[in-house]
Every structure is written in structure tokens, then in C-alpha cells.
Scaffold this motif. Structure first.
Motif, PDB file in Angstrom:
ATOM      1  N   TYR A 129       0.797  -1.228   0.000  1.00  0.00           N
ATOM      2  CA  TYR A 129       0.000   0.000   0.000  1.00  0.00           C
ATOM      3  C   TYR A 129       0.832   1.281   0.000  1.00  0.00           C
ATOM      4  CZ  TYR A 129      -3.593  -3.371   1.243  1.00  0.00           C
ATOM      5  OH  TYR A 129      -4.430  -4.457   1.251  1.00  0.00           O
ATOM      6  N   GLY A 130       2.140   1.171   0.255  1.00  0.00           N
ATOM      7  CA  GLY A 130       2.988   2.339   0.167  1.00  0.00           C
ATOM      8  C   GLY A 130       3.260   3.031   1.500  1.00  0.00           C
ATOM      9  N   PHE A 131       4.185   3.995   1.463  1.00  0.00           N
ATOM     10  CA  PHE A 131       4.646   4.671   2.673  1.00  0.00           C
ATOM     11  C   PHE A 131       3.539   5.482   3.337  1.00  0.00           C
ATOM     12  CE2 PHE A 131       6.752   8.272   4.825  1.00  0.00           C
ATOM     13  CZ  PHE A 131       7.510   7.563   5.740  1.00  0.00           C
ATOM     14  N   ARG A 132       2.712   6.161   2.534  1.00  0.00           N
ATOM     15  CA  ARG A 132       1.660   6.993   3.116  1.00  0.00           C
ATOM     16  C   ARG A 132       0.654   6.154   3.901  1.00  0.00           C
ATOM     17  NH1 ARG A 132      -1.418  11.182  -0.727  1.00  0.00           N
ATOM     18  NH2 ARG A 132       0.709  12.023  -0.727  1.00  0.00           N
ATOM     19  N   ALA A 133       0.261   5.006   3.346  1.00  0.00           N
ATOM     20  CA  ALA A 133      -0.683   4.128   4.046  1.00  0.00           C
ATOM     21  C   ALA A 133      -0.059   3.559   5.309  1.00  0.00           C
ATOM     22  CB  ALA A 133      -1.133   2.997   3.117  1.00  0.00           C
ATOM     23  N   MET A 134       1.235   3.231   5.267  1.00  0.00           N
ATOM     24  CA  MET A 134       1.907   2.728   6.451  1.00  0.00           C
ATOM     25  C   MET A 134       2.047   3.804   7.510  1.00  0.00           C
ATOM     26  SD  MET A 134       3.099   0.208   7.994  1.00  0.00           S
ATOM     27  CE  MET A 134       3.890   0.109   9.589  1.00  0.00           C
ATOM     28  N   ARG A 135       2.302   5.019   7.096  1.00  0.00           N
ATOM     29  CA  ARG A 135       2.392   6.127   8.049  1.00  0.00           C
ATOM     30  C   ARG A 135       1.061   6.324   8.765  1.00  0.00           C
ATOM     31  NH1 ARG A 135       4.235  11.546   5.372  1.00  0.00           N
ATOM     32  NH2 ARG A 135       2.156  11.313   4.461  1.00  0.00           N
ATOM     33  N   ARG A 136      -0.036   6.155   8.036  1.00  0.00           N
ATOM     34  CA  ARG A 136      -1.354   6.246   8.665  1.00  0.00           C
ATOM     35  C   ARG A 136      -1.530   5.134   9.699  1.00  0.00           C
ATOM     36  NH1 ARG A 136      -5.979   5.552   4.479  1.00  0.00           N
ATOM     37  NH2 ARG A 136      -4.855   7.322   3.592  1.00  0.00           N
ATOM     38  N   ALA A 137      -1.048   3.929   9.373  1.00  0.00           N
ATOM     39  CA  ALA A 137      -1.133   2.816  10.316  1.00  0.00           C
ATOM     40  C   ALA A 137      -0.304   3.092  11.570  1.00  0.00           C
ATOM     41  CB  ALA A 137      -0.671   1.524   9.646  1.00  0.00           C
ATOM     42  N   ILE A 138       0.879   3.668  11.391  1.00  0.00           N
ATOM     43  CA  ILE A 138       1.748   3.972  12.531  1.00  0.00           C
ATOM     44  C   ILE A 138       1.070   4.949  13.476  1.00  0.00           C
ATOM     45  CG2 ILE A 138       3.905   5.102  13.200  1.00  0.00           C
ATOM     46  CD1 ILE A 138       5.133   3.981  10.590  1.00  0.00           C
ATOM     47  N   TRP A 139       0.503   6.006  12.939  1.00  0.00           N
ATOM     48  CA  TRP A 139      -0.146   7.001  13.793  1.00  0.00           C
ATOM     49  C   TRP A 139      -1.446   6.479  14.393  1.00  0.00           C
ATOM     50  CZ3 TRP A 139       2.281  10.764  15.917  1.00  0.00           C
ATOM     51  CH2 TRP A 139       3.386  11.337  15.289  1.00  0.00           C
ATOM     52  N   THR A 140      -2.118   5.581  13.691  1.00  0.00           N
ATOM     53  CA  THR A 140      -3.312   4.948  14.265  1.00  0.00           C
ATOM     54  C   THR A 140      -2.940   4.109  15.478  1.00  0.00           C
ATOM     55  OG1 THR A 140      -4.405   4.880  12.106  1.00  0.00           O
ATOM     56  CG2 THR A 140      -5.280   3.433  13.813  1.00  0.00           C
ATOM     57  N   GLY A 141      -1.851   3.334  15.358  1.00  0.00           N
ATOM     58  CA  GLY A 141      -1.369   2.550  16.483  1.00  0.00           C
ATOM     59  C   GLY A 141      -0.954   3.427  17.644  1.00  0.00           C
ATOM     60  N   PHE A 142      -0.303   4.544  17.354  1.00  0.00           N
ATOM     61  CA  PHE A 142       0.120   5.492  18.386  1.00  0.00           C
ATOM     62  C   PHE A 142      -1.099   6.028  19.148  1.00  0.00           C
ATOM     63  CE2 PHE A 142       1.372   9.659  19.948  1.00  0.00           C
ATOM     64  CZ  PHE A 142       2.634   9.427  20.473  1.00  0.00           C
ATOM     65  N   ALA A 143      -2.126   6.446  18.402  1.00  0.00           N
ATOM     66  CA  ALA A 143      -3.336   6.978  19.032  1.00  0.00           C
ATOM     67  C   ALA A 143      -4.058   5.909  19.849  1.00  0.00           C
ATOM     68  CB  ALA A 143      -4.276   7.544  17.958  1.00  0.00           C
ATOM     69  N   ALA A 144      -4.091   4.675  19.325  1.00  0.00           N
ATOM     70  CA  ALA A 144      -4.762   3.586  20.046  1.00  0.00           C
ATOM     71  C   ALA A 144      -4.060   3.293  21.363  1.00  0.00           C
ATOM     72  CB  ALA A 144      -4.792   2.327  19.177  1.00  0.00           C
ATOM     73  N   MET A 145      -2.729   3.340  21.365  1.00  0.00           N
ATOM     74  CA  MET A 145      -1.992   3.084  22.597  1.00  0.00           C
ATOM     75  C   MET A 145      -2.223   4.172  23.621  1.00  0.00           C
ATOM     76  SD  MET A 145      -0.177   0.810  24.004  1.00  0.00           S
ATOM     77  CE  MET A 145      -0.131   0.995  25.779  1.00  0.00           C
ATOM     78  N   LEU A 146      -2.251   5.414  23.193  1.00  0.00           N
ATOM     79  CA  LEU A 146      -2.541   6.514  24.113  1.00  0.00           C
ATOM     80  C   LEU A 146      -3.937   6.374  24.703  1.00  0.00           C
ATOM     81  CD1 LEU A 146      -1.036   9.656  22.323  1.00  0.00           C
ATOM     82  CD2 LEU A 146      -0.091   8.361  24.240  1.00  0.00           C
ATOM     83  N   LEU A 147      -4.902   5.985  23.877  1.00  0.00           N
ATOM     84  CA  LEU A 147      -6.265   5.773  24.369  1.00  0.00           C
ATOM     85  C   LEU A 147      -6.305   4.643  25.380  1.00  0.00           C
ATOM     86  CD1 LEU A 147      -9.311   6.287  24.285  1.00  0.00           C
ATOM     87  CD2 LEU A 147      -9.435   4.762  22.301  1.00  0.00           C
ATOM     88  N   ALA A 148      -5.581   3.557  25.110  1.00  0.00           N
ATOM     89  CA  ALA A 148      -5.546   2.427  26.035  1.00  0.00           C
ATOM     90  C   ALA A 148      -4.949   2.835  27.374  1.00  0.00           C
ATOM     91  CB  ALA A 148      -4.731   1.280  25.421  1.00  0.00           C
ATOM     92  N   VAL A 149      -3.852   3.586  27.342  1.00  0.00           N
ATOM     93  CA  VAL A 149      -3.217   4.030  28.585  1.00  0.00           C
ATOM     94  C   VAL A 149      -4.170   4.909  29.386  1.00  0.00           C
ATOM     95  CG1 VAL A 149      -1.354   5.441  29.539  1.00  0.00           C
ATOM     96  CG2 VAL A 149      -0.875   3.847  27.687  1.00  0.00           C
ATOM     97  N   LEU A 150      -4.836   5.839  28.716  1.00  0.00           N
ATOM     98  CA  LEU A 150      -5.793   6.717  29.393  1.00  0.00           C
ATOM     99  C   LEU A 150      -6.930   5.910  30.008  1.00  0.00           C
ATOM    100  CD1 LEU A 150      -6.854   9.541  30.077  1.00  0.00           C
ATOM    101  CD2 LEU A 150      -7.967   9.586  27.825  1.00  0.00           C
ATOM    102  N   ALA A 151      -7.456   4.942  29.244  1.00  0.00           N
ATOM    103  CA  ALA A 151      -8.553   4.112  29.748  1.00  0.00           C
ATOM    104  C   ALA A 151      -8.110   3.291  30.954  1.00  0.00           C
ATOM    105  CB  ALA A 151      -9.073   3.200  28.636  1.00  0.00           C
ATOM    106  N   PHE A 152      -6.891   2.753  30.923  1.00  0.00           N
ATOM    107  CA  PHE A 152      -6.384   1.965  32.041  1.00  0.00           C
ATOM    108  C   PHE A 152      -6.314   2.801  33.316  1.00  0.00           C
ATOM    109  CE2 PHE A 152      -3.752  -0.807  28.906  1.00  0.00           C
ATOM    110  CZ  PHE A 152      -4.904  -1.479  28.553  1.00  0.00           C
ATOM    111  N   TYR A 153      -5.762   3.999  33.189  1.00  0.00           N
ATOM    112  CA  TYR A 153      -5.596   4.833  34.381  1.00  0.00           C
ATOM    113  C   TYR A 153      -6.929   5.335  34.926  1.00  0.00           C
ATOM    114  CZ  TYR A 153      -0.535   4.860  34.413  1.00  0.00           C
ATOM    115  OH  TYR A 153       0.780   4.478  34.524  1.00  0.00           O
ATOM    116  N   VAL A 154      -7.882   5.620  34.034  1.00  0.00           N
ATOM    117  CA  VAL A 154      -9.221   6.016  34.500  1.00  0.00           C
ATOM    118  C   VAL A 154      -9.881   4.861  35.235  1.00  0.00           C
ATOM    119  CG1 VAL A 154     -11.553   6.628  33.760  1.00  0.00           C
ATOM    120  CG2 VAL A 154      -9.583   7.790  32.747  1.00  0.00           C
TER     121      VAL A 154
END
Length: 218
Positions: free
Chosen positions: A66-91
């Protein structure tokens, strides 16, 4: 009988959403299992050693197809998901426990992710995956569709080394590593293991990439 007319946005038939979901899931789960330090004989590692390499394998498939742009979107999606998980855990940890709930200490111990480990994981992940994808694309510009093995291996070595070094440097003290010998063991074992897994799985990666390309009409 009344018929209500509705409009829907068509969803393109693609394997990208499935691969993206697997990529993000592996990253989030690895951050939880990495909390545990693991000793296997003389080898010092963490509880994510058996799962995290799969993120780079899927990342290679995403980048190659899918190319670099699609992979970059996946990387940032994973980053956002991890931040959401951490926030949910602490709440969830901060919420008052019900009188009948007796597992709060265990719950907090398991899901109270150490900020140092989360930081190391996020930094290593962003740098490692970005370098992995960038090198693969750069090599593909030179080789075209040929020498896929060289692209996969070259990108893995660069990405995994950067990821492993940054992660280990940031989290070593959090999991009890206090000597240079143990730190070097941690870095070398992590890098060699992750790279070895991808080399062993390269025939599978080849087959998956070929199948996805055929399915997507590449």
C-alpha cells in the motif's frame, strides 16, 4: 407500508483495514505483555518478545503493498490507540472499587502501565516503524519489484535496531536492568531475536504479500 430510503457510503473491498487492525492490536497487546521481565536461561528479555516481531512483518506487508503513506497512517493509528488504552487503564484504576471487588491491587499492578515503559515503547515504535517503512520504500525505488528479500531484510535490520536500542535505553531501569552487561544482553538479544523471527518468517511474508497483491489487483 412506508419504505425509508437510506444512503450509505460504500466500503471498498480491501485487506488494508484487516491488516491495520492486526497491526494496532499487536502493538497495544505488546505494550501490556512487555511489562514483565523474562529470563530464559542466560537470555534477558520481556513478555512481548514472541509477539512484537509480528508488527514488523505486517508493517512490511502494508508498506510493500500500500505504500509509505498508508503505512504512516497505520503507525499514527497505532500510536493513538496506545494513548487511548493508557488513558482508559488509568481512569479504570482511579475509579472507586465496588465493595465486592477484591482484585484492585492485581488490576492496578497489571494495567497500571509504567510511564517509562510506555514512553520507550512509543518512541521506539515511531522511530523503528518509520525507518522500516522508509528504507523498504527507498530500496523498492531502486530495485522495483525485484529483490523483495533484500528490501525486507534491509528495512528490518534498520528499523528493528533503532526500535530495540531506543526502547531498551529508556525502559531498562524500569524492569530492573542495572548493569551494562545486562543492558547489552537485553539490546542484543532483542535485536537478534526480532530480526531472526522476520528472517524465518520471510517465506510467509512473501506469500502474504503475493496473495494481498493478487487480491487487491496490484
Amino acid at each position: 407500508m412506508w419504505q425509508v430510503s437510506t444512503r450509505e457510503i460504500p466500503v471498498p473491498r480491501s485487506h488494508y483495514p484487516i491488516l491495520l487492525a492486526l497491526f494496532v492490536t499487536i502493538f497495544v497487546v505488546s505494550n501490556i505483555t512487555a511489562q514483565k521481565g523474562v529470563t530464559l536461561g542466560p537470555i534477558i528479555t520481556d513478555g512481548a518478545f514472541f509477539l512484537f516481531p509480528a508488527a514488523y512483518i505486517i508493517g512490511d506487508v502494508l508498506t510493500e503493498v500500500y505504500g509509505f503513506r498508508a503505512m504512516r497512517r497505520a503507525i499514527w493509528t497505532g500510536f493513538a490507540a496506545m494513548l487511548l488504552a493508557v488513558l482508559a487503564f488509568y481512569v479504570a484504576i482511579a475509579l472507586p472499587s465496588a465493595p465486592f471487588y477484591e482484585a484492585q491491587p492485581a488490576f492496578q499492578s497489571i494495567l497500571g502501565l509504567v510511564p517509562q515503559i510506555v514512553l520507550g515503547s512509543l518512541v521506539g515504535y515511531l522511530v523503528g516503524q518509520t525507518l522500516n517503512s522508509y528504507v523498504l520504500v527507498a530500496l523498492k525505488r531502486r530495485t522495483g519489484e525485484k529483490s523483495l528479500w533484500a528490501r525486507l531484510l534491509g528495512s528490518t535490520i534498520v528499523g528493528e535496531f533503532a526500535d530495540t536500542l531506543l526502547f531498551c535505553a529508556i525502559v531498562a531501569s524500569a524492569i530492573g536492568i542495572s548493569t551494562w552487561a545486562d543492558f547489552l544482553n537485553y539490546v542484543v538479544v532483542g535485536f537478534v531475536w526480532k530480526t531472526l523471527v522476520e528472517v524465518i518468517c520471510m517465506p510467509v511474508t512473501y506469500a502474504v504479500i503475493a496473495w494481498v497483491k493478487r487480491s487487491e489487483g496490484y
